[in-house]
Design a protein around this motif. Structure first.
Motif, PDB file in Angstrom:
ATOM      1  N   ILE A 174     -35.058 -28.449  25.396  1.00 20.98           N
ATOM      2  CA  ILE A 174     -34.098 -27.993  24.285  1.00 20.98           C
ATOM      3  C   ILE A 174     -34.350 -28.795  23.068  1.00 20.98           C
ATOM      4  CG2 ILE A 174     -31.563 -28.050  23.562  1.00 20.98           C
ATOM      5  CD1 ILE A 174     -30.802 -27.271  26.452  1.00 20.98           C
ATOM      6  N   ILE A 175     -34.412 -30.111  23.327  1.00 19.20           N
ATOM      7  CA  ILE A 175     -34.539 -30.894  22.194  1.00 19.20           C
ATOM      8  C   ILE A 175     -36.225 -30.676  21.500  1.00 19.20           C
ATOM      9  CG2 ILE A 175     -35.235 -33.530  21.324  1.00 19.20           C
ATOM     10  CD1 ILE A 175     -32.186 -32.785  22.071  1.00 19.20           C
ATOM     11  N   GLU A 176     -37.015 -30.503  22.322  1.00 19.82           N
ATOM     12  CA  GLU A 176     -38.477 -29.932  21.627  1.00 19.82           C
ATOM     13  C   GLU A 176     -38.339 -28.773  20.914  1.00 19.82           C
ATOM     14  OE1 GLU A 176     -42.618 -30.849  20.674  1.00 19.82           O
ATOM     15  OE2 GLU A 176     -40.471 -32.003  21.145  1.00 19.82           O
ATOM     16  N   MET A 177     -37.648 -27.800  21.449  1.00 21.42           N
ATOM     17  CA  MET A 177     -37.430 -26.427  20.835  1.00 21.42           C
ATOM     18  C   MET A 177     -36.670 -26.641  19.604  1.00 21.42           C
ATOM     19  SD  MET A 177     -36.390 -23.974  23.958  1.00 21.42           S
ATOM     20  CE  MET A 177     -36.169 -22.645  22.881  1.00 21.42           C
ATOM     21  N   ILE A 178     -35.679 -27.376  19.475  1.00 25.14           N
ATOM     22  CA  ILE A 178     -34.848 -27.561  18.386  1.00 25.14           C
ATOM     23  C   ILE A 178     -35.912 -28.249  17.334  1.00 25.14           C
ATOM     24  CG2 ILE A 178     -33.118 -28.849  17.141  1.00 25.14           C
ATOM     25  CD1 ILE A 178     -31.526 -28.363  19.674  1.00 25.14           C
ATOM     26  N   HIS A 179     -36.585 -29.240  17.459  1.00 22.27           N
ATOM     27  CA  HIS A 179     -37.575 -30.133  16.892  1.00 22.27           C
ATOM     28  C   HIS A 179     -38.487 -29.093  16.155  1.00 22.27           C
ATOM     29  CE1 HIS A 179     -40.034 -33.093  14.856  1.00 22.27           C
ATOM     30  NE2 HIS A 179     -40.837 -32.656  15.949  1.00 22.27           N
ATOM     31  N   THR A 180     -39.194 -28.064  17.104  1.00 22.29           N
ATOM     32  CA  THR A 180     -40.141 -27.253  16.648  1.00 22.29           C
ATOM     33  C   THR A 180     -39.631 -26.255  15.617  1.00 22.29           C
ATOM     34  OG1 THR A 180     -41.260 -27.542  18.909  1.00 22.29           O
ATOM     35  CG2 THR A 180     -41.642 -25.499  17.482  1.00 22.29           C
ATOM     36  N   SER A 182     -37.187 -26.687  13.758  1.00 26.07           N
ATOM     37  CA  SER A 182     -36.928 -27.460  12.376  1.00 26.07           C
ATOM     38  C   SER A 182     -38.180 -27.548  11.632  1.00 26.07           C
ATOM     39  CB  SER A 182     -36.272 -28.729  12.658  1.00 26.07           C
ATOM     40  OG  SER A 182     -37.120 -29.797  13.076  1.00 26.07           O
ATOM     41  N   LEU A 183     -39.076 -27.620  12.327  1.00 28.76           N
ATOM     42  CA  LEU A 183     -40.514 -27.817  11.597  1.00 28.76           C
ATOM     43  C   LEU A 183     -41.032 -26.627  10.918  1.00 28.76           C
ATOM     44  CD1 LEU A 183     -42.581 -30.261  13.997  1.00 28.76           C
ATOM     45  CD2 LEU A 183     -41.291 -30.766  12.011  1.00 28.76           C
ATOM     46  N   ILE A 184     -40.904 -25.341  11.860  1.00 27.92           N
ATOM     47  CA  ILE A 184     -41.270 -24.079  11.105  1.00 27.92           C
ATOM     48  C   ILE A 184     -40.275 -23.977   9.838  1.00 27.92           C
ATOM     49  CG2 ILE A 184     -41.159 -21.520  11.326  1.00 27.92           C
ATOM     50  CD1 ILE A 184     -41.614 -22.477  14.626  1.00 27.92           C
ATOM     51  N   HIS A 185     -39.061 -24.206   9.755  1.00 23.68           N
ATOM     52  CA  HIS A 185     -38.377 -24.054   8.853  1.00 23.68           C
ATOM     53  C   HIS A 185     -38.662 -24.936   7.510  1.00 23.68           C
ATOM     54  CE1 HIS A 185     -34.856 -21.393  10.648  1.00 23.68           C
ATOM     55  NE2 HIS A 185     -36.039 -20.841  10.663  1.00 23.68           N
ATOM     56  N   ASP A 186     -38.726 -26.136   8.091  1.00 26.60           N
ATOM     57  CA  ASP A 186     -39.229 -27.295   6.901  1.00 26.60           C
ATOM     58  C   ASP A 186     -40.447 -26.720   6.109  1.00 26.60           C
ATOM     59  OD1 ASP A 186     -37.062 -28.973   7.324  1.00 26.60           O
ATOM     60  OD2 ASP A 186     -38.249 -30.279   8.484  1.00 26.60           O
ATOM     61  N   ASP A 187     -41.545 -26.119   6.830  1.00 27.24           N
ATOM     62  CA  ASP A 187     -42.611 -25.741   6.253  1.00 27.24           C
ATOM     63  C   ASP A 187     -42.452 -24.729   5.185  1.00 27.24           C
ATOM     64  OD1 ASP A 187     -44.087 -27.655   7.528  1.00 27.24           O
ATOM     65  OD2 ASP A 187     -44.632 -26.430   9.157  1.00 27.24           O
ATOM     66  N   VAL A 188     -41.644 -23.782   5.583  1.00 31.22           N
ATOM     67  CA  VAL A 188     -41.173 -22.812   4.718  1.00 31.22           C
ATOM     68  C   VAL A 188     -40.375 -23.227   3.399  1.00 31.22           C
ATOM     69  CG1 VAL A 188     -40.133 -20.586   4.575  1.00 31.22           C
ATOM     70  CG2 VAL A 188     -41.029 -20.948   6.648  1.00 31.22           C
ATOM     71  N   LEU A 189     -39.743 -24.043   3.669  1.00 29.59           N
ATOM     72  CA  LEU A 189     -38.743 -24.489   2.420  1.00 29.59           C
ATOM     73  C   LEU A 189     -39.861 -25.282   1.549  1.00 29.59           C
ATOM     74  CD1 LEU A 189     -35.585 -25.478   4.285  1.00 29.59           C
ATOM     75  CD2 LEU A 189     -35.739 -23.833   2.697  1.00 29.59           C
ATOM     76  N   PHE A 218     -33.925 -21.486  17.695  1.00 29.85           N
ATOM     77  CA  PHE A 218     -32.767 -22.396  17.542  1.00 29.85           C
ATOM     78  C   PHE A 218     -31.660 -21.410  18.421  1.00 29.85           C
ATOM     79  CE2 PHE A 218     -33.651 -24.130  13.220  1.00 29.85           C
ATOM     80  CZ  PHE A 218     -33.385 -25.578  13.516  1.00 29.85           C
ATOM     81  N   ALA A 219     -31.563 -20.221  18.424  1.00 35.69           N
ATOM     82  CA  ALA A 219     -30.990 -19.316  19.125  1.00 35.69           C
ATOM     83  C   ALA A 219     -31.008 -19.792  20.540  1.00 35.69           C
ATOM     84  CB  ALA A 219     -30.904 -17.911  18.649  1.00 35.69           C
ATOM     85  N   GLN A 220     -32.334 -19.469  21.016  1.00 35.11           N
ATOM     86  CA  GLN A 220     -32.671 -19.640  22.323  1.00 35.11           C
ATOM     87  C   GLN A 220     -32.238 -20.966  23.016  1.00 35.11           C
ATOM     88  OE1 GLN A 220     -33.350 -17.165  24.190  1.00 35.11           O
ATOM     89  NE2 GLN A 220     -35.418 -17.515  25.534  1.00 35.11           N
ATOM     90  N   VAL A 240     -26.542 -31.586  15.508  1.00 41.22           N
ATOM     91  CA  VAL A 240     -27.753 -31.760  15.073  1.00 41.22           C
ATOM     92  C   VAL A 240     -28.117 -30.597  14.141  1.00 41.22           C
ATOM     93  CG1 VAL A 240     -30.172 -31.942  15.748  1.00 41.22           C
ATOM     94  CG2 VAL A 240     -28.375 -33.249  16.608  1.00 41.22           C
ATOM     95  N   ILE A 241     -27.896 -29.497  14.602  1.00 40.35           N
ATOM     96  CA  ILE A 241     -28.508 -28.008  13.987  1.00 40.35           C
ATOM     97  C   ILE A 241     -27.572 -28.092  12.482  1.00 40.35           C
ATOM     98  CG2 ILE A 241     -28.493 -25.609  14.114  1.00 40.35           C
ATOM     99  CD1 ILE A 241     -28.995 -25.855  16.992  1.00 40.35           C
ATOM    100  N   LYS A 242     -26.361 -28.320  12.513  1.00 37.10           N
ATOM    101  CA  LYS A 242     -25.686 -28.423  11.285  1.00 37.10           C
ATOM    102  C   LYS A 242     -26.286 -29.618  10.290  1.00 37.10           C
ATOM    103  CE  LYS A 242     -20.961 -29.637   9.255  1.00 37.10           C
ATOM    104  NZ  LYS A 242     -19.733 -29.918   9.662  1.00 37.10           N
ATOM    105  N   ASP A 243     -26.559 -30.386  10.924  1.00 36.83           N
ATOM    106  CA  ASP A 243     -26.962 -31.793  10.216  1.00 36.83           C
ATOM    107  C   ASP A 243     -28.433 -31.418   9.506  1.00 36.83           C
ATOM    108  OD1 ASP A 243     -25.067 -32.992  10.708  1.00 36.83           O
ATOM    109  OD2 ASP A 243     -26.066 -34.217  12.331  1.00 36.83           O
ATOM    110  N   PHE A 244     -29.294 -30.795  10.059  1.00 39.21           N
ATOM    111  CA  PHE A 244     -30.659 -30.236   9.598  1.00 39.21           C
ATOM    112  C   PHE A 244     -30.248 -29.374   8.433  1.00 39.21           C
ATOM    113  CE2 PHE A 244     -32.777 -29.628  13.767  1.00 39.21           C
ATOM    114  CZ  PHE A 244     -33.564 -30.999  13.618  1.00 39.21           C
ATOM    115  N   ALA A 245     -29.329 -28.578   8.255  1.00 37.04           N
ATOM    116  CA  ALA A 245     -28.930 -27.700   7.018  1.00 37.04           C
ATOM    117  C   ALA A 245     -28.423 -28.621   6.019  1.00 37.04           C
ATOM    118  CB  ALA A 245     -28.042 -26.729   7.306  1.00 37.04           C
TER     119      ALA A 245
END
Length: 421
Positions: A174-180, A182-189, A218-220, A240-245
């Protein structure tokens, strides 16, 4: 009954907001601003940032508990021991290390994780799977799931667990999925075209697919998290997901802002980096069934290591080549993201402010700004900040029994600093 708990935290600079959020590791706790409850509790000692401590409060449910990163003994025995020696890698003889070597003690765990990631993401979504495979295979070292496995095994020894539970393993996935995600979204932003030397997901598949891929992961991960059926861990990881945002919003609102303070930078770094690491290490300890004092120390370890890691990354943005970074040098500065080396340099060189506030309008302005940051000691002070956080992380591990897993957790802290030796 609602009570207030005050925490004593070694901190970089005086500041009233940092880690009123970050150190409150139970995501179910109501978060409040330090500006409302601790305005008069900030104590400054010895003048410099090394000697300052930040006092802050949080709302807690149940008995009062005083937490401190000064020493695990504060948590376990109520008495602070003398701090350990400050890490001095310039005078410490060490053999060259690599993450592959460090992770050898959990190599089989990581191999199992790699095999499971594809099935976890879900093969019924081929486009999203292709996007995930792009970043899963882009040279990542699996640092976060490795930390889950290391803390899981180090804490499992305390209560006599011989093998990891299925919850430990699912948490790492789960942690690796969340990290991944976040990286996909970071690269877009960030509009980044390269990640670890490879094209980013949005560069290959477009922004729409990249955003959907990140959302899906994130959903999965949230679905698998709910199926762990541990409310404390669910709340911890959900935060954590809230913290990312929150971190992205904080960063976007302070671009090219030369008045940004170090505590604001650290809070943003907590949101974007340390929050996930801290939740990972605490979640691992919770699933081992150890006492709350030890799981809290694992949270503090993850937080301090995560902050040290981020500061080191921000230093490397100025000291490594584009080939080493997998992106242009000074990339964050060029986009107006002012990190620790810049903040320290701004205190010493007024010309740097003019260059940054011009948003590098003139030709060669970015290169001049980088030269100023290097020459006026901004990188050296940032290095000291990274070492300070590393020292705290090592302190947090003192509650663990000696083992190859604790040793590796310590070595990871030192290895991180060796990147800027």
């Amino acid at each position: 009954m609602m009570s207030m708990t005050c925490h004593n935290l070694e901190f970089g600079r005086t500041g009233l907001e940092f880690l009123a959020y970050g150190c409150s590791s139970n995501a179910s706790l109501d978060r409040i601003s330090v500006r409302d409850c601790a305005k008069d509790m900030l104590r400054t000692v010895n003048g410099g940032y090394k000697g300052r401590k930040l006092w802050f409060c949080r709302r807690d449910i149940g008995p009062n508990l005083v937490l401190s990163t000064n020493s695990p003994e504060v948590l376990l025995n109520g008495v602070a021991a003398a701090p350990p020696p400050v890490l001095d890698l310039d005078h410490e003889s060490r053999n060259p290390a690599s993450l592959t070597n460090l992770f050898e003690v959990v190599a089989e765990d990581l191999q199992t994780l790699n095999k499971n990631l594809q099935s976890i993401v879900g093969a019924e979504n081929p486009v999203l799977m292709s996007a995930a495979e792009q970043i899963f295979g882009a040279g990542g070292k699996r640092t976060r799931p490795a930390l889950v496995f290391l803390v899981s095994r180090a804490t499992a020894e305390i209560i006599g667990l011989k093998e990891l539970t299925k919850e430990h393993r699912r948490l790492a996935e789960i942690i690796e999925m969340i990290h991944t995600a976040s990286l996909i979204h970071d690269d877009v932003l960030d509009e980044s075209d390269m990640r670890r030397g490879k094209e980013t997901v949005h560069q290959l598949y477009g922004t729409r697919v990249a955003v959907l891929a990140g959302d899906f992961m994130f959903a999965q991960s949230s679905w698998y998290l709910a199926n762990l059926e541990n409310l404390e861990v669910i709340k911890l990881i959900s935060q954590v997901i809230k913290d990312f945002a929150s971190g992205e919003i904080k960063q976007a609102s302070s671009l090219f802002d030369c008045d940004v303070q170090l505590d604001e930078y650290l809070l943003k770094s907590y949101y974007k980096t340390a929050s996930l690491i801290a939740a990972s290490t605490k979640g691992a300890a919770i699933f081992s069934g150890v006492d709350s004092e030890i799981s809290e120390q694992m949270y503090q370890y993850g937080m301090n290591f995560g902050l040290s890691f981020q500061v080191v990354d921000d230093i490397l943005d100025f000291t490594q080549s584009a080939e080493q970074l997998g992106k242009p040098s000074g990339c964050d500065l060029a986009k107006g993201n002012l990190t620790a080396p810049v903040i320290f340099a701004l205190e010493k060189e007024t010309k740097l402010r003019d260059i940054i506030e011009s948003e590098f309008f003139e030709s060669g302005a970015l290169e001049e700004a980088i030269d100023i940051i290097k020459s006026c000691g901004g990188i050296d002070e940032a290095r000291e900040l990274a070492k300070m956080k590393a020292d705290l992380a090592l302190e947090n591990l003192q509650c663990l029994p000696s083992s190859s897993f604790r040793f590796t957790l310590e070595e990871m802290v030192k290895y991180n600093l060796e990147r800027i030796k």
